[in-house]
Design an enzyme around this catalytic site. Sequence first.
Site, PDB file in Angstrom:
ATOM      1  N   LYS A 236      -2.369  -2.361  -1.664  1.00  0.00           N
ATOM      2  CA  LYS A 236      -1.000  -3.156  -1.813  1.00  0.00           C
ATOM      3  C   LYS A 236      -0.015  -2.408  -0.939  1.00  0.00           C
ATOM      4  O   LYS A 236       1.024  -3.486  -0.469  1.00  0.00           O
ATOM      5  CB  LYS A 236      -0.589  -3.283  -3.388  1.00  0.00           C
ATOM      6  CG  LYS A 236      -1.795  -4.015  -4.130  1.00  0.00           C
ATOM      7  CD  LYS A 236      -1.675  -3.724  -5.658  1.00  0.00           C
ATOM      8  CE  LYS A 236      -2.351  -4.686  -6.500  1.00  0.00           C
ATOM      9  NZ  LYS A 236      -3.638  -3.993  -6.386  1.00  0.00           N
ATOM     10  N   ASP A 252      -0.389   9.103  -5.759  1.00  0.00           N
ATOM     11  CA  ASP A 252      -1.441   8.709  -6.882  1.00  0.00           C
ATOM     12  C   ASP A 252      -1.663  10.098  -7.618  1.00  0.00           C
ATOM     13  O   ASP A 252      -1.499  11.317  -7.026  1.00  0.00           O
ATOM     14  CB  ASP A 252      -2.569   8.356  -6.216  1.00  0.00           C
ATOM     15  CG  ASP A 252      -3.465   7.620  -7.328  1.00  0.00           C
ATOM     16  OD1 ASP A 252      -3.777   6.243  -7.327  1.00  0.00           O
ATOM     17  OD2 ASP A 252      -4.198   8.243  -8.029  1.00  0.00           O
ATOM     18  N   ASP A 279       6.659  16.752  -5.761  1.00  0.00           N
ATOM     19  CA  ASP A 279       7.531  16.434  -4.905  1.00  0.00           C
ATOM     20  C   ASP A 279       8.284  15.044  -5.395  1.00  0.00           C
ATOM     21  O   ASP A 279       9.632  14.847  -4.890  1.00  0.00           O
ATOM     22  CB  ASP A 279       7.076  16.378  -3.698  1.00  0.00           C
ATOM     23  CG  ASP A 279       6.576  17.436  -3.132  1.00  0.00           C
ATOM     24  OD1 ASP A 279       7.002  18.503  -3.705  1.00  0.00           O
ATOM     25  OD2 ASP A 279       5.649  17.520  -2.020  1.00  0.00           O
ATOM     26  N   ASP A 292       1.262  -0.418  -9.906  1.00  0.00           N
ATOM     27  CA  ASP A 292      -0.285  -0.899 -10.210  1.00  0.00           C
ATOM     28  C   ASP A 292      -1.259  -0.076 -11.040  1.00  0.00           C
ATOM     29  O   ASP A 292      -2.069   0.620 -10.632  1.00  0.00           O
ATOM     30  CB  ASP A 292      -0.900  -1.699  -9.200  1.00  0.00           C
ATOM     31  CG  ASP A 292      -2.397  -2.509  -9.289  1.00  0.00           C
ATOM     32  OD1 ASP A 292      -2.580  -2.579 -10.098  1.00  0.00           O
ATOM     33  OD2 ASP A 292      -3.032  -2.357  -8.274  1.00  0.00           O
ATOM     34  N   CYS A 345      -4.800  -5.715 -13.155  1.00  0.00           N
ATOM     35  CA  CYS A 345      -5.677  -6.758 -13.100  1.00  0.00           C
ATOM     36  C   CYS A 345      -6.584  -6.985 -14.303  1.00  0.00           C
ATOM     37  O   CYS A 345      -7.730  -6.891 -14.410  1.00  0.00           O
ATOM     38  CB  CYS A 345      -6.812  -6.399 -11.956  1.00  0.00           C
ATOM     39  SG  CYS A 345      -7.472  -4.800 -12.017  1.00  0.00           S
TER      40      CYS A 345
END
Length: 398
Positions: A236, A252, A279, A292, A345
């Site tokens: 994305k 992530d 951070d 997402d 999703c």
Amino acid sequence: MRPDARVEAAIICLEQILSGMAAEQALTRWARGARYAGSGDRAAVRDHVYDALRQKRSAAILGGGEDARALMLGVLRAQMADTGRDIGSLFSGETHGPDPLGPAERALVDAPLPATLPADLPEWLLPMLNTQYGADLPSMLDLLRYRAPVFLRVNLSKSTPDQARAQLLVDGVETLPCVLPGALRVTQGARRISNSRAYQDGLVELQDLSSQSAIAALPLPENGRILDYCAGGGGKTLAMAAQIRARFYAHDANPDRMSDLPERAQRAGVVVQQIKTADLPSEQRFDLVLCDVPCSGSGTWRRDPDAKWRFDAAALNRLNATQDSILDAAAPLVAQDGVLAYATCSLLREENDARIESFLGRTSGWKLVSSRQWRLGEGAEQPQNGGDGFFVAHLTRE
């Protein structure tokens, strides 16, 4: 491999999957031990296995049981019902083939197909989905029984759709353009994509149609700061970068998920800065934060049918807690006039609208600007050619 040997190989893989092994692991293990199997054989065995997983409940009825052999028999019975071909030829008893049909199996195969079959979905989910989708649910459940189409996103910063289609065709990948600019549906040669010149040169990326549509609907800030909070492989991020000039950041909770992102970004001609969780508090606020989030993946169960049979209410509760915590952590990272985008999703309201309602109920100063649920098969004249289920909501500060 003979057709009956492919069926036997699929039964062997299904036995391992039913014992708890992941589908991909079972298929990989079989392929490593079957050096004689060519690419066509491996693809055929994979198709058998995934068809059985997609249609597990109905295949059990058609095959007379829930073991691997019965599931494979049920799938073949459904597929060959109108062909006039005898299923017994695939249960020949010859070397590397399944044992011959027994009397009970032969009687089952010779009988007419049942007028109705159960939904190929865990039964506990059906009341929830029926409340949400009502009369539209049967058509969506039918789509879950079949393979999903493959879509590509053209990197419009490097190519036009026509140029990309022509380059793909050189390598045997046939496509059709979609209504959404830059989206292509693959009609032939999907397994050749990763080795094609167009893919390796960054002209196209694999991305589902509904996901592309959701990214296209984001309020992308020109020259702004954009954070993909749950970046994973970065698909994305790259989709956003193909639409606008901005500064892109990826994060992530599990940095290993982003291991492919540098190579993909280089191939696409995009600069993406990765940020560690520790951070984030010291970073300047972002104009758009896309979350997402981890979810059931119910909108993608045509591609990963094994997941739907492993999903239960406890897993849904754990995911809801994770989804809530991600929204809570991401919201402070958004600039005063920025946008917080939440995406899944998933087809389940419990992971979508309900999470937004919960967030707004416990967090003051935010409002919902818009939300949309892409249903399974949406985005094409023929539903079977449409995309996965997908949800996105845009929030801003009041």
